[in-house]
Design an enzyme around this catalytic site. Structure first.
Site, PDB file in Angstrom:
ATOM      1  N   CYS B 183       0.841  -1.180   0.000  1.00 25.03           N
ATOM      2  CA  CYS B 183       0.000   0.000   0.000  1.00 25.03           C
ATOM      3  C   CYS B 183       0.886   1.243   0.000  1.00 25.03           C
ATOM      4  CB  CYS B 183      -0.834   0.048   1.264  1.00 25.03           C
ATOM      5  SG  CYS B 183      -2.040  -1.248   1.361  1.00 25.03           S
ATOM      6  N   CYS B 186       2.218   2.920   3.329  1.00 27.77           N
ATOM      7  CA  CYS B 186       3.158   2.158   4.150  1.00 27.77           C
ATOM      8  C   CYS B 186       4.385   1.697   3.379  1.00 27.77           C
ATOM      9  CB  CYS B 186       2.453   0.957   4.764  1.00 27.77           C
ATOM     10  SG  CYS B 186       1.100   1.463   5.818  1.00 27.77           S
ATOM     11  N   CYS B 209       1.506  -8.280   7.673  1.00 26.97           N
ATOM     12  CA  CYS B 209       0.240  -7.574   7.649  1.00 26.97           C
ATOM     13  C   CYS B 209      -0.889  -8.327   8.342  1.00 26.97           C
ATOM     14  CB  CYS B 209      -0.156  -7.279   6.211  1.00 26.97           C
ATOM     15  SG  CYS B 209      -0.305  -8.751   5.219  1.00 26.97           S
TER      16      CYS B 209
HETATM   17  S1  SF4 Z   1      -1.724  -0.406   7.322  1.00 27.49           S
HETATM   18 FE1  SF4 Z   1      -1.851  -2.248   6.032  1.00 27.49          FE
HETATM   19  S2  SF4 Z   1      -3.777  -2.075   4.891  1.00 27.49           S
HETATM   20 FE2  SF4 Z   1      -3.365  -0.101   5.823  1.00 27.49          FE
HETATM   21  S3  SF4 Z   1      -2.371   1.054   4.219  1.00 27.49           S
HETATM   22 FE3  SF4 Z   1      -0.737   0.117   5.436  1.00 27.49          FE
HETATM   23  S4  SF4 Z   1      -0.291  -1.869   4.511  1.00 27.49           S
HETATM   24 FE4  SF4 Z   1      -2.234  -1.138   3.667  1.00 27.49          FE
END
Ligand code: SF4
Lengths: 306, 218
Positions: B183, B186, B209
């Site tokens: 993502c 992150c 995750c």
């Molecule tokens: S916390 Fe997890 S789901 Fe949320 S944006 Fe970051 S990687 Fe993606």
């Protein structure tokens, strides 16, 4: 044709809905707005022609479930909803990202799963950053503000739609001019208000900075005419002229001779951005002859109640 | 495992009447397993966990690969709309509680899928993290399912060789300096001197995750 306007209760939305409601080809107009800027202008002023076509849904861009529902029978989406920049406010960058970047991404995902044929996104010429030389669509974006960065990110998501739907990205100049949904934090509108009611305008910087502008009626006309014109999808600048801030002051001074202007920090040279008006686009979208600025300002002042 | 070994394992699941699916993040290195699967049986559903926070480039790459490998790719979206994923400051959850964010956008949607299959073909590699190094080729998972990890003993060199042999496409952000792409909020482009692990959840102890810590039976 059924149309959804995100941010439909905003400044541009208020102008656009008036044009679309008068169009016989348009059967339904949905205003999707969270009313985050408490502006109710679009709802006021007595019944307008085509009123029966217009509906309002109070909703969030980040509410994918709700978006999906309202997109069901929609053919065309105008994406105007945005967290808009307020000059000199030291706001949280995340809030711009949240709405302008991730909100746009959510909308694009929802549109991909719908039968929407046309998608029109109001971006900002702010994505170019600063430039004394007039930029055009081939110039590389180099956004400086949190707002402009997030709008450019939004564009990147919208671009994904380009090979699937008729997709238009319009990088609009600073919008000014009277309508019921207007904002008074945009430079010309603020000046006209101060000139008329306070007889004293507040200028930031030395006033020599110039910016790209477009009148609210022209934006609304251009966006509404996308439905009829043969303009192909793409990324376009939507700008009518570039004006130095000090020149706006001059024109107002001629209209209201006893007006004063005061500089808050005249030792500062503020950033400037000039954008080349795209004549082909302006012509295809039927913007018509550009009025002299002074005439526009006079008409604007005449809309005030005293 | 070699291609032949993976193929025969997939075929034996099939013969036993097991329902299989796989999931992919569509990074360059994940393409090796997808390619192998497409050579064996391209009807196997490939779930792409679309958190809503991906780079637009990733979505485009997903579409490109799906077409090139003729995959049966399915977009898996979270149930909880983003406006219900805010913290007490009004910010999206990745700004303060990434575990919760990953739970809502990855683990929870995948949990639903897992319930309707028997075998989850999963591309984890032992050399990626300590959590993954401790995994087995076949590992029990919730709801009486099995995780099958065909790539577990593959290393970067083998991946590279396969990519080269089959001329697999590359994620467009890789040439811009991204080494591990998830993502957008992150993922961090590495500065000189940073380690690969720091490309994701930089600054946090978080390395997984939840897909590989919660959706597995130890
Ligand atoms: S916390 Fe997890 S789901 Fe949320 S944006 Fe970051 S990687 Fe993606």
């Amino acid at each position: 044709m059924n149309i959804l306007i995100t941010g439909g209760a905003g400044y541009i939305g208020t102008g656009l809905v008036a044009k679309l409601a008068a169009d016989d080809a348009v059967k339904k107009i949905v205003l999707y707005d969270n009313l985050s800027r408490p502006n109710y202008g679009v709802f006021l002023g007595g019944r307008r022609p085509g009123a029966e076509k217009i509906r309002f849904y109070k909703g969030e861009l980040l509410d994918s479930r709700h978006l999906k529902m309202v997109l069901k029978d929609i053919d065309v989406v105008y994406h105007l909803a945005a967290k808009v920049t307020t000059p000199f406010a030291n706001a949280d960058a995340h809030l711009y990202e949240q709405v302008n970047h991730w909100g746009t991404a959510e909308l694009v995902y929802a549109v991909e799963e719908s039968n929407v044929r046309k998608f029109i996104y109001a971006s900002s010429s702010g994505v170019y950053g600063d430039s004394n030389e007039a930029v055009d669509e081939l110039s590389l974006p180099a956004p400086k503000s949190f707002y402009a960065i997030s709008k450019l990110r939004g564009e990147e998501h919208v671009k994904r739609l380009m090979n699937k739907r008729d997709t238009y990205i319009f990088r609009c100049g600073n919008v000014y001019g009277y309508n019921r949904g207007m904002r008074f934090d945009a430079v010309i509108n603020k000046f006209v208000f101060e000139a008329n009611f306070q007889k004293r305008i507040t200028v930031h910087g030395n006033g020599n900075q110039s910016r790209a502008f477009i009148h609210i009626d022209s934006v609304a006309t251009a966006l509404a005419n996308v439905l009829k014109s043969d303009l192909k999808g793409g990324v376009y600048n939507l700008v009518e002229r570039n004006i130095k801030v000090i020149d706006i002051v001059d024109e107002l001074k001629q209209l209201i001779p006893d007006m004063e202007f005061i500089f808050i920090n005249q030792h500062l040279t503020l950033h400037e951005l000039n954008v080349k008006p795209n004549e082909t686009v302006n012509q295809k979208l039927n913007l018509g002859e550009l009025k002299p600025l002074q005439e526009e300002l006079r008409e604007f002042i005449n809309r005030f109640s005293f | 495992m070699t291609f032949e070994e993976i193929k025969s394992r997939l075929n034996s699941y099939k013969e036993a009447g097991k329902l299989m699916f796989t999931s992919s993040s569509f990074q360059s290195h994940s393409l090796v397993m997808l390619h192998i699967i497409s050579r064996v049986d391209n009807t196997i559903p490939v779930y792409f966990i679309n958190t809503g926070y991906h780079f637009p480039e990733t979505i485009q790459f997903r579409d490109h690969v799906t077409e090139a490998f003729k995959l049966n790719t399915i977009d898996l979206k979270p149930e909880v709309p983003k406006h219900m994923q805010m913290d007490s400051e009004g910010r999206l959850l990745f700004t303060s509680d990434p575990d919760h964010c990953c739970y809502l956008n990855k683990t929870q949607p995948m949990d639903g899928i897992l319930r309707s299959f028997d075998v989850w073909i999963n591309g984890v590699r032992a050399d990626q993290s300590a959590v993954r190094a401790a995994m087995k080729v076949e590992q029990p998972a919730p709801y009486n399912t099995v995780r099958f990890h065909p790539m577990l003993d593959w290393n970067s060199k083998m991946i590279w060789q396969y990519q080269k042999e089959f001329n697999l496409p590359k994620h467009p952000l890789e040439e811009k300096g991204y080494v591990s792409i998830g993502c957008e909020p992150c993922t961090r482009r590495l500065d000189p001197g940073m380690q690969e692990r720091e490309a994701r959840w930089y600054g946090l102890k978080k390395v997984e995750c939840g897909l590989h810590t919660e959706l597995v039976t130890k």
